[in-house]
Design an enzyme around this catalytic site. Sequence first.
Site, PDB file in Angstrom:
ATOM      1  N   GLY A 187       0.802  -1.221   0.000  1.00 14.42           N
ATOM      2  CA  GLY A 187       0.000   0.000   0.000  1.00 14.42           C
ATOM      3  C   GLY A 187       0.830   1.264   0.000  1.00 14.42           C
ATOM      4  N   ALA A 188       1.990   1.232  -0.666  1.00 17.00           N
ATOM      5  CA  ALA A 188       2.908   2.374  -0.629  1.00 17.00           C
ATOM      6  C   ALA A 188       2.785   3.271  -1.853  1.00 17.00           C
ATOM      7  CB  ALA A 188       4.344   1.882  -0.491  1.00 17.00           C
ATOM      8  N   GLY A 243       1.301   4.638   3.444  1.00 18.16           N
ATOM      9  CA  GLY A 243       2.309   3.700   2.950  1.00 18.16           C
ATOM     10  C   GLY A 243       3.439   4.390   2.221  1.00 18.16           C
ATOM     11  N   SER A 270      -6.497  -0.878  12.796  1.00 14.41           N
ATOM     12  CA  SER A 270      -7.319   0.328  12.743  1.00 14.41           C
ATOM     13  C   SER A 270      -8.030   0.527  14.069  1.00 14.41           C
ATOM     14  CB  SER A 270      -8.357   0.170  11.623  1.00 14.41           C
ATOM     15  OG  SER A 270      -9.381   1.139  11.719  1.00 14.41           O
ATOM     16  N   TYR A 317     -15.436  -4.213   7.678  1.00 10.01           N
ATOM     17  CA  TYR A 317     -14.104  -3.631   7.824  1.00 10.01           C
ATOM     18  C   TYR A 317     -13.537  -3.945   9.208  1.00 10.01           C
ATOM     19  CZ  TYR A 317     -10.403  -0.082   7.977  1.00 10.01           C
ATOM     20  OH  TYR A 317      -9.201   0.554   8.103  1.00 10.01           O
TER      21      TYR A 317
END
Length: 312
Positions: A21-22, A27, A150, A175
């Site tokens: 996720g960069a 990220g 999260s 989620y």
Amino acid sequence: MPRRPDIDIPDLSGQRALVTGASDGIGLVIATRLARAGAEVLLPVRNRRKGEAALATVLRQAPGAEVALHDLDLSSLASVRDLAARLQDEGRPIRLLVNNAGVMTPPSRQTTTDGFELQLGTNHLGHVALVAGLLPLLRAGGATVTSQISVAANSGAVNWADLNWERSYDGMRAYSSSKIAFGLFGLELQRRSAALGWGITSDLAHPGVAPTALLAARPELARERDTVGRRVITAMSRRGILVGTVESAALPALYAATSPAERGGRFYGPSGPGHLGGAPAEQRLYSRLRSEDEARRVWERSEQLIGTSIGG
């Protein structure tokens, strides 16, 4: 103007790091900071165009850094296996793995290539499969594995009765379920590494709340405009009210991944009011993450779903 929180990152020269996720957001900040500290950084991305822009950003801020793009779609187990096979062929140990990528609350239920509910498949199972595929390289590198969860993991539960949310889809509950499962997996990874002598350190982080792309317009998720929540978070972040910035939200995972004091099984997040923003600090595990029986159950069920015995 209040001083922005920051941390010192030790010299990472000669260490190979992989950040999922960069291609943007948190990220990208994590990857950039690791590169500036001397690490060789691997950027596995789903979107090559965004990946190339991210690569250019890292190199602007860390001239001369070793940074490489790879293809990875965490919503496809075949894609995860392909990346793991390529890196296994290279045979170079991995010292840092930051499992940061994720998707959040598609308005309607969507599925991965393999038929899993999208958040379960991407946030949790895709990363589980990545750890499984890279395990020999992680062991060879004495790796620290940092799994980004999260604040949503502090509510709800793993939906064992309907893991794929086929009967009654709720985006936020799905989620939360995916992030709780992923947190339990990260803690079980630490326990198994300690028991079996894998030499891997596994910890958890959460970014608090910041104006990232998670709640932004995402046509591929059938979200045509930024959510109201994202607009509110952006306004609060600009004014320095409660929530963090993208830069500060990256700090807990960076601290977890690089602190010489880290020993595994710990949980880091922002230290400000409500743990929504501020400097990173160790935090008490959320109640949903404390059951070792639940963690073993998540591990075993995840192995079944990805079709791989981890470390077997």
